[in-house]
Design an enzyme around this catalytic site. Structure first.
Site, short mmCIF file in Angstrom:
data_model
loop_
_atom_site.label_atom_id
_atom_site.label_comp_id
_atom_site.label_asym_id
_atom_site.label_seq_id
_atom_site.Cartn_x
_atom_site.Cartn_y
_atom_site.Cartn_z
N HIS A 144 0.80 -1.23 0.08
CA HIS A 144 -0.03 -0.07 -0.09
C HIS A 144 0.79 1.09 0.08
O HIS A 144 0.41 2.30 0.03
CB HIS A 144 -0.86 -0.10 1.27
CG HIS A 144 -2.05 -1.09 1.16
ND1 HIS A 144 -3.30 -0.88 0.67
CD2 HIS A 144 -1.91 -2.42 1.72
CE1 HIS A 144 -3.80 -1.76 0.72
NE2 HIS A 144 -3.09 -2.57 1.38
N LYS A 200 -7.90 13.89 4.75
CA LYS A 200 -7.15 12.76 4.64
C LYS A 200 -6.07 13.07 5.55
O LYS A 200 -5.95 14.07 6.36
CB LYS A 200 -6.55 12.57 3.29
CG LYS A 200 -5.88 13.82 2.61
CD LYS A 200 -5.42 13.74 1.14
CE LYS A 200 -6.53 13.74 0.26
NZ LYS A 200 -6.93 12.59 -0.43
N ARG A 201 -5.19 11.96 6.03
CA ARG A 201 -4.25 12.09 6.98
C ARG A 201 -3.08 13.15 6.64
O ARG A 201 -3.17 13.49 5.28
CB ARG A 201 -3.30 10.85 6.90
CG ARG A 201 -3.86 9.63 7.81
CD ARG A 201 -4.24 10.07 9.34
NE ARG A 201 -3.10 10.06 9.98
CZ ARG A 201 -2.75 9.19 10.77
NH1 ARG A 201 -3.40 7.94 11.19
NH2 ARG A 201 -1.74 9.10 11.57
N THR A 240 -8.59 6.57 -1.80
CA THR A 240 -9.82 6.02 -1.76
C THR A 240 -10.82 7.17 -1.81
O THR A 240 -12.07 7.17 -2.27
CB THR A 240 -10.02 4.83 -0.90
OG1 THR A 240 -9.40 5.33 0.15
CG2 THR A 240 -9.44 3.72 -1.44
C1 26V Z 1 2.12 1.77 7.65
C2 26V Z 1 2.52 1.89 8.96
C3 26V Z 1 3.96 1.95 9.17
C4 26V Z 1 4.45 1.11 10.55
C5 26V Z 1 3.58 1.70 11.46
C6 26V Z 1 2.25 1.30 11.57
C7 26V Z 1 1.63 1.73 9.94
C8 26V Z 1 0.25 1.40 9.86
C9 26V Z 1 0.04 1.63 8.56
C10 26V Z 1 0.97 1.74 7.46
C11 26V Z 1 0.22 1.65 6.03
C12 26V Z 1 -0.33 2.83 5.93
C13 26V Z 1 -0.58 2.96 4.49
C14 26V Z 1 -1.48 3.33 3.83
O1 26V Z 1 -2.74 3.45 4.43
N1 26V Z 1 -1.71 3.55 2.51
C15 26V Z 1 -2.97 3.74 1.83
O2 26V Z 1 -3.57 2.74 1.44
C16 26V Z 1 -4.65 3.13 0.81
C17 26V Z 1 -5.26 1.71 0.62
O3 26V Z 1 -4.73 1.11 -0.43
C18 26V Z 1 -4.27 3.83 -0.54
O4 26V Z 1 -5.41 4.12 -1.22
C19 26V Z 1 -3.38 4.87 -0.07
O5 26V Z 1 -2.88 5.66 -1.25
C20 26V Z 1 -2.38 4.67 0.58
O6 26V Z 1 -1.60 5.74 1.27
#
Ligand code: 26V
Length: 844
Positions: free
Chosen positions: A388, A579-580, A687
């Site tokens: 992701h 968004k974040r 999304t």
């Molecule tokens: C990464 C991490 C890094 C370690 C600590 C905890 C943690 C928690 C979550 C994440 C992943 C975040 C990635 C995320 O939300 N990506 C988003 O995913 C969406 C669904 O596929 C996508 O539409 C977004 O573009 C993307 O930023």
């Protein structure tokens, strides 16, 4: 006898005390005798009252909104319970191949209105609400959002569950039951403050605790609480219990009801009697408290892997519980391990559950005594991985030392996987030691680490990105060497969102006119929205569209006024970025745009512009300093503009605190303009962009993530795209100098100067220096200044269009008509066909 009994019960109803007699009959009779009065258990409203009186011991009159919510939710649960049991029974009977979606996050939001909608109970509920004079909004608001996720990845998992159930696919979600979800955000003096989100403080009516299905997780370490934080005691083996809490996932139409199983930690029979007898009561419970802390809280970082030990243990706990559970289920219907990939598909949502690779190997090797080759083949064919994010700082790497402490056997297995894998690399690329170093599962150096993405790719049969551009960048740049070795594993699955929650439920006005125009087939077959295409030219439909949008805007403005006292003008253009908060998503670029517009109005007060309201919402990771300064800047800008009579009624900025699923459901239907302005190449998919499009907003965006595919579907002429492309950002010459823009673009310079002059921070001079530094001194990594001029240009075209409502409506309708591809049903159909090989298993 019968007659006597009837007579007796009549007397009881008149208020005589009940007597225990042999003739009392059934429990039902007894309840009648004890004076249940007029409640009829058989009708729907009887159900509701019954829950009020028996669960909450409350009468219709005295019940507060929370009790009403609980009773309503339990009544709805009654309606779905048998179907839920039947769904699982059907899966047991038919033994189809099943999908297990493993995710550390499920951002489900509220369930009551969604379940009512999906069970098609709306007409009944409407009648009841009128008859009982209940204020539905008041008690719907009593349900806390289940905020068990950070953002896109968690919300995607929730949309997927909705689609899986709606499409009658045999599936289950596995996650963690955090007692505290994503923190609640409030704003004080412009700054973000975080409060704990204790969403389970009151009993949750949806979850079912299944103690009898608890699993034991054995660890090579123990835990204790010391000074309020969790400490690991290496070398002292212990076990934790995983207690499953199941939540119903209602497919649209209520035919299939799948399960989301969330694990909670408990400590088996742990009570230190020696300590207790010695008088140290706190110490006697310390082990329990420590073990039970594991699933206490969701980590609020979504873009930096901070490498926290507790997070690592959470990930292992999710994997260990879920695999034990699904293997147990597999074994109930299958004797032959070779059938595993034919019966089980496991999807890893990012690398967070990628310990599934060594854990499944451990089960097959150590518990089932399979040979390595067979275990490895089954593991790879069962597992699949979704990536992701391309941000290097978000790619998880866990210290080898932690594996040694927590579960050394997993490390042995990873080393053996790596040894065999690197042998293969050497065979295929003899002498290429640099390649070996790049692809190895182990990152060497001080403090060796395991690269979880490499582990997930090597240990599975499928790796997918979440939009075409993202999958390409993943394959050609991020993990290029691995893609070269296993090209057949790499594929794309462009994200989608559930049209039930995000259009049908969230936007009743638009949903109604769509259904009037083309029937209601679109709800489960969103491609049918194409039928709206010819209607984009139709005056009558354009007007209906504009009325529906106006209705949604007024509803939002009313809600905002009622809940915060803040007024916004529903006749202004609603322009949103929600968004974040992250540098790559470029809220700062939006801020610069607004400052330029503000400057123009100040310089030329007679300027004829459409009134505009700019909405921002989003949370910053608590440790992400610059993101917090960005929130502060947005709030201070809002304050300055509010206080400036020169722009009153023409420009307004609103930061909506505590962005969450419920807020998105209110705001998105009301918006005219959707800002999707990440630096090209950095947003994997997005999304919310799809939700806005479906709800008839026009997109101001960069060519990034799924926005590119959205524009393809609706026609680029109906999009407002601008800025550098990913090729120019990633593959370009590399030369970029923000100072050039500062020196050569007067509006850019004036905007930056205004921030630097403390115009927005008169009482806190210098607070925004980190922003000036990021955008100029430190090189503007995300290239805000490169895109500002073209952003303003696209913005101007958009505003011009707004003064022609028919033309605006035409383009917006064409956007809705083109949004069919972005249903999560389409995405799930692709996963089911290309990755999982699962088919519907309808429940009779
Ligand atoms: C990464 C991490 C890094 C370690 C600590 C905890 C943690 C928690 C979550 C994440 C992943 C975040 C990635 C995320 O939300 N990506 C988003 O995913 C969406 C669904 O596929 C996508 O539409 C977004 O573009 C993307 O930023």
């Amino acid at each position: 006898m019968r007659t006597d009994k009837k007579d007796e019960s009549k007397n009881y109803r008149k208020g005589e005390p009940a007597r225990e007699t042999e003739e009392s009959g059934s429990l039902y009779d007894l309840l009648q005798q004890y004076g249940c009065g007029p409640i009829q258990f058989t009708s729907e409203d009887g159900l509701y009252e019954r829950h009020l009186i028996f669960d909450n011991v409350s009468s219709l009159k005295s019940a507060g909104s929370r009790e009403r919510f609980e009773a309503a939710a339990r009544s709805v649960r009654d309606v779905l319970s048998q179907r839920w049991v039947e769904t699982e029974a059907m899966y047991e009977r038919k033994n189809p191949k099943r999908v297990y979606y493993l995710s550390m996050e499920f951002l489900i939001g509220r369930s009551l209105s969604n379940n009512i909608t999906n069970l098609l109970l709306n007409p009944i509920v409407k009648q009841l609400v009128e008859k009982k004079k209940i204020d539905p909004i008041e008690f719907l608001e009593q349900e806390p959002d289940a905020g068990l996720g950070n953002g896109g990845l968690g919300r995607l998992a929730a949309c997927f569950l909705d689609s899986l159930a709606t499409m009658q696919l045999p599936a289950m979600g596995y996650g963690l039951r955090y007692e505290y979800g994503i923190f609640r955000q409030s704003i004080k003096d412009g700054w973000q403050e975080e409060q704990p989100d204790n969403w389970l403080r009151r009993p949750d009516p949806w979850e079912v605790e299944r103690l009898s299905e608890a699993v034991e997780v054995k660890l090579n370490a123990s835990f204790e609480l010391s000074g309020g934080s969790l400490r690991v005691i290496p070398g002292q083996p212990s076990s934790l219990l995983g207690i499953p809490f199941d939540r119903p996932i209602v497919g649209f139409g209520g035919k299939t009801i799948n399960t989301l199983r969330l694990w909670s930690t408990a400590v088996p029979n742990y009570f230190d009697f020696a300590k207790f007898s010695g008088g140290d009561f706190v110490a006697a419970l310390a082990g329990t408290l420590a073990g039970e802390s594991l699933t206490r809280v969701l980590y609020p970082d979504d873009s930096t892997s901070l490498g926290q030990g507790l997070r690592f243990m959470q990930e292992y706990f999710l994997v260990a519980c879920s695999l034990a559970d699904l293997v147990r289920r597999f074994r109930r219907g299958n004797a032959d391990w070779n059938q595993l990939p034919a019966k089980v598909a496991i999807q890893m949502n990012d690398t967070h559950p990628s310990l599934a690779v060594p854990e499944l190997m451990r089960i097959l090797l150590d518990e089932e005594q399979l040979e390595w080759e067979q275990a490895w083949d089954l593991t790879q064919r069962t597992l699949a991985y979704t990536n992701h994010t391309l941000l290097p700082e978000a790619l998880e790497k866990w210290p080898v030392a932690w594996f040694e402490i927590l579960q050394p056997r997993l490390l042995e297995i990873i080393y053996e996987i790596n040894r065999r894998f690197l042998d293969e690399v050497r065979r295929r690329f003899p002498g290429d030691e640099e390649r070996i170093a790049r692809v190895s599962l182990v990152e060497e150096g001080a403090g060796r680490k395991i690269r979880m993405a490499n582990l997930a790719i090597v240990g599975s049969h499928s790796t997918n990105g979440v939009a075409a551009i993202h999958s390409n960048l993943l394959r050609t740049i991020t993990v290029r060497d691995l893609a070269e070795m296993f090209p057949e594993r790499f594929n794309n699955k462009t994200n989608g969102v559930t049209p039930r929650r995000w259009l049908h439920l969230a936007n009743p006005a638009l949903s109604r006119i769509i259904t009037e125009a083309i029937g209601d087939g679109w709800i489960t077959d969103l491609g049918q929205l194409r039928k709206l295409q010819p209607m984009a030219e139709d005056r009558g439909f354009q007007e209906a569209f504009l009325r529906a949008k106006g209705e949604a805007k007024s509803a939002f403005a009313d809600w905002l006024k009622a809940t915060t006292g803040q007024g916004v003008d529903p006749d202004s253009i609603f322009d949103c970025q929600v968004k974040r908060i992250h540098e790559y998503k470029r809220q700062l670029l939006n801020v610069l745009r607004i400052i330029v517009l503000y400057n123009r109005l100040r310089d030329d007060p007679g300027l004829d512009v459409r009134p505009r309201t700019f909405f921002f919402a989003g949370k910053a990771a608590p440790a992400y300093r610059l993101a917090k300064v960005i929130i502060k800047l947005i709030n201070n800008l809002a304050g300055t503009i509010d206080g400036d009579p020169a722009v009153a009624g023409r420009l307004k900025v609103v930061f909506l605190p505590d962005y969450c699923v419920s807020l998105a459901e209110r705001l998105i239907p009301a918006s005219d303009v959707s800002n999707q302005i990440s630096t090209a190449g950095y947003e994997a998919s997005g999304t919310s962009n799809m939700k806005f499009m479906m709800n008839g907003a026009l997109t101001l965006g960069t060519r990034d993530g799924a926005t590119i595919e959205m524009a393809e579907e609706a026609g680029e002429e109906n999009f407002f795209l601008f800025g550098l492309t990913a090729d120019q950002v990633v593959g370009g010459s590399g030369w970029y100098d923000p100072w050039w823009h500062y020196e050569n673009e007067p509006e850019t310079r004036a905007a930056l100067d205004r921030i630097a002059s403390d115009a927005f921070s008169r009482y806190e001079p210098g607070v925004f220096r980190p922003i000036g530094d990021a955008l100029l001194k430190n090189g503007d990594f995300y290239r805000h200044l490169a895109d500002l001029a073209s952003y303003l240009e696209a913005d101007r075209r958009l505003c011009d269009l707004y003064s022609n409502p028919q033309e605006w409506a035409r383009k917006a309708i064409l956007n809705v008509a083109g949004s069919g591809k972005f249903s999560s049903d389409r995405t799930i159909a692709e996963y089911a066909a290309d990755i999982w090989g699962v088919e519907p298993c309808p429940v009779r």
